[in-house]
Design an enzyme around this catalytic site. Structure first.
Site, PDB file in Angstrom:
ATOM      1  N   HIS A  64      39.795  34.976 -42.337  1.00  0.00           N
ATOM      2  CA  HIS A  64      38.652  34.100 -42.632  1.00  0.00           C
ATOM      3  C   HIS A  64      37.435  34.412 -41.761  1.00  0.00           C
ATOM      4  O   HIS A  64      36.326  33.996 -42.079  1.00  0.00           O
ATOM      5  CB  HIS A  64      39.055  32.624 -42.501  1.00  0.00           C
ATOM      6  CG  HIS A  64      39.210  32.134 -41.098  1.00  0.00           C
ATOM      7  ND1 HIS A  64      40.438  31.985 -40.499  1.00  0.00           N
ATOM      8  CD2 HIS A  64      38.302  31.740 -40.181  1.00  0.00           C
ATOM      9  CE1 HIS A  64      40.284  31.528 -39.276  1.00  0.00           C
ATOM     10  NE2 HIS A  64      38.986  31.374 -39.052  1.00  0.00           N
ATOM     11  N   ASP A  94      46.620  34.904 -42.955  1.00  0.00           N
ATOM     12  CA  ASP A  94      45.224  34.799 -42.518  1.00  0.00           C
ATOM     13  C   ASP A  94      44.936  35.834 -41.433  1.00  0.00           C
ATOM     14  O   ASP A  94      44.338  35.533 -40.403  1.00  0.00           O
ATOM     15  CB  ASP A  94      44.887  33.392 -42.019  1.00  0.00           C
ATOM     16  CG  ASP A  94      43.378  33.212 -41.787  1.00  0.00           C
ATOM     17  OD1 ASP A  94      42.599  34.007 -42.334  1.00  0.00           O
ATOM     18  OD2 ASP A  94      42.992  32.284 -41.038  1.00  0.00           O
ATOM     19  N   GLY A 173      34.549  29.852 -33.262  1.00  0.00           N
ATOM     20  CA  GLY A 173      34.253  31.157 -32.690  1.00  0.00           C
ATOM     21  C   GLY A 173      35.444  31.778 -31.996  1.00  0.00           C
ATOM     22  O   GLY A 173      35.491  32.984 -31.777  1.00  0.00           O
ATOM     23  N   ASN A 174      36.438  30.954 -31.628  1.00  0.00           N
ATOM     24  CA  ASN A 174      37.656  31.471 -30.991  1.00  0.00           C
ATOM     25  C   ASN A 174      38.634  32.049 -32.004  1.00  0.00           C
ATOM     26  O   ASN A 174      39.574  32.746 -31.622  1.00  0.00           O
ATOM     27  CB  ASN A 174      38.380  30.355 -30.223  1.00  0.00           C
ATOM     28  CG  ASN A 174      37.836  30.175 -28.817  1.00  0.00           C
ATOM     29  OD1 ASN A 174      36.811  30.745 -28.467  1.00  0.00           O
ATOM     30  ND2 ASN A 174      38.507  29.373 -28.024  1.00  0.00           N
ATOM     31  N   SER A 175      38.476  31.720 -33.288  1.00  0.00           N
ATOM     32  CA  SER A 175      39.398  32.205 -34.305  1.00  0.00           C
ATOM     33  C   SER A 175      39.497  33.724 -34.259  1.00  0.00           C
ATOM     34  O   SER A 175      38.490  34.426 -34.186  1.00  0.00           O
ATOM     35  CB  SER A 175      38.933  31.773 -35.696  1.00  0.00           C
ATOM     36  OG  SER A 175      39.122  30.408 -35.885  1.00  0.00           O
ATOM     37  N   GLY A 228      54.040  35.477 -57.277  1.00  0.00           N
ATOM     38  CA  GLY A 228      53.024  35.222 -58.293  1.00  0.00           C
ATOM     39  C   GLY A 228      52.853  33.779 -58.727  1.00  0.00           C
ATOM     40  O   GLY A 228      52.648  33.509 -59.913  1.00  0.00           O
TER      41      GLY A 228
END
Length: 329
Positions: A64, A94, A173-175, A228
């Protein structure tokens, strides 16, 4: 005497990077800290953090952080800036693997989350609010094998599972930055915080990223078992809201009119799964909040055959599905 926390941070911090979209300006008042403003009226907006895992510029981060950016840049701790390219993405985790063209870079030592214990000290490092580089916050492991639904981008959510929960502060911002132990080894990738809640932060176990790196090296892309379907983990609230007959399991459903609950041509469609089916067990083991459906998929391999017990119109039925290969783009 230098503390263990300080030594751990010093070992990893040089490898932590800032990841930003193509430079653009945003109002500085979005980044007011402690009621004080700087003289500058604008600052550069940053997407998040990452950390270097090879001397030739391979970097781990969250998907992300870079998902919506066609062009983005990596800034090192020595303030050198490089254009970056995407090598692979892992949407279910992610995670993203990106690369810059550089040599002899500092790397973050990779450990494992398999042996983490409740109460163990961990440290989150990143670039808080996109401008405070190498911000470090210490805390403890407050939970293991957590799962949650996370917004990956404006259109998609993913169920993240097997997460490490910590009370170490993870700020915007740490992600994508590292969660490290006292040995100075990365045990997780900071991924999420619960907005409005204190001391509720989460990290993806580094073991998932290590497997992605190995897949990329071996095959040139990330291989994942593919079924799916789109699904919603069932909780007490979901049961009451939708009037379901069970308070656990995975409801096959789509989030919008354009999204299909069962992908055409997928293993799920071939096996006969339908929108509205509730998966309540995998190979005879219950699907619940402690063992969510996604956790079973993560443990499976490409080609694995799963026996899914479903509820359809209040009747139980077993359906056999053979997982196929999903490739990262």
């Amino acid at each position: 005497m230098t503390s263990a926390i300080t030594k751990a941070i010093e070992r990893v911090a040089p490898a932590v990077v800032s990841i930003a979209s193509a430079p653009h300006k945003v109002p500085e008042d979005q980044y007011v800290v402690s009621g004080e403003k700087h003289n500058e009226s604008v600052v550069e907006a940053s997407g998040g953090s990452g950390f270097i895992v090879s001397e030739d510029g391979i970097i781990l981060t969250n998907q992300h952080v870079i998902s919506d950016e066609e062009q983005f840049f990596v800034t090192l701790t020595d303030e050198r800036k490089f254009a970056a390219s995407i090598l692979a993405k892992d949407p279910p985790g992610d995670l993203a693997i990106i690369k810059i063209e550089a040599k002899n870079l500092p790397i973050a030592p990779l450990g494992t989350a398999k042996h983490l214990k409740l109460g163990e000290t961990v440290i989150a490092i990143g670039n808080a609010y996109g401008q405070f580089t190498n911000t470090a916050s210490a805390g403890i492991v407050s939970g293991l094998s957590r799962s949650l639904m996370a917004q990956i981008d404006e259109q998609h959510t993913e169920e993240l599972f097997g997460l490490v929960q910590t009370d170490a502060a993870i700020n915007p911002g740490n992600s994508g930055g590292p969660l490290i132990d006292l040995k100075g080894e990365v045990v997780g990738i900071n991924v999420a915080m619960i907005v409005g809640a204190q001391s509720l932060s989460f990290a993806v176990p580094i073991d998932i990223a290590i497997r992605d790196l190995e897949e990329l090296k071996k095959f040139g892309y990330i291989r994942k078992p593919y079924i799916g379907i789109k699904y919603l983990p069932i909780t007490d609230n979901i049961q009451q809201e939708l009037g379901l007959e069970t308070n656990s399991g995975a409801l096959i459903s789509s989030q919008g009119h354009k999204e299909r609950a069962v992908e055409p041509g997928s293993p799920a469609e071939k096996a006969g799964l339908q929108k509205g089916d509730i998966i309540i067990a995998v190979n005879g083991k219950d699907v619940n909040q402690h063992e969510p459906f996604g956790a079973y998929l993560t443990k499976a391999e490409v080609g694995t055959v799963l026996v899914l017990t479903i509820l359809r119109n209040k009747h139980k039925k077993d359906i056999t599905v053979k997982l196929e290969e999903w490739r990262s783009k």
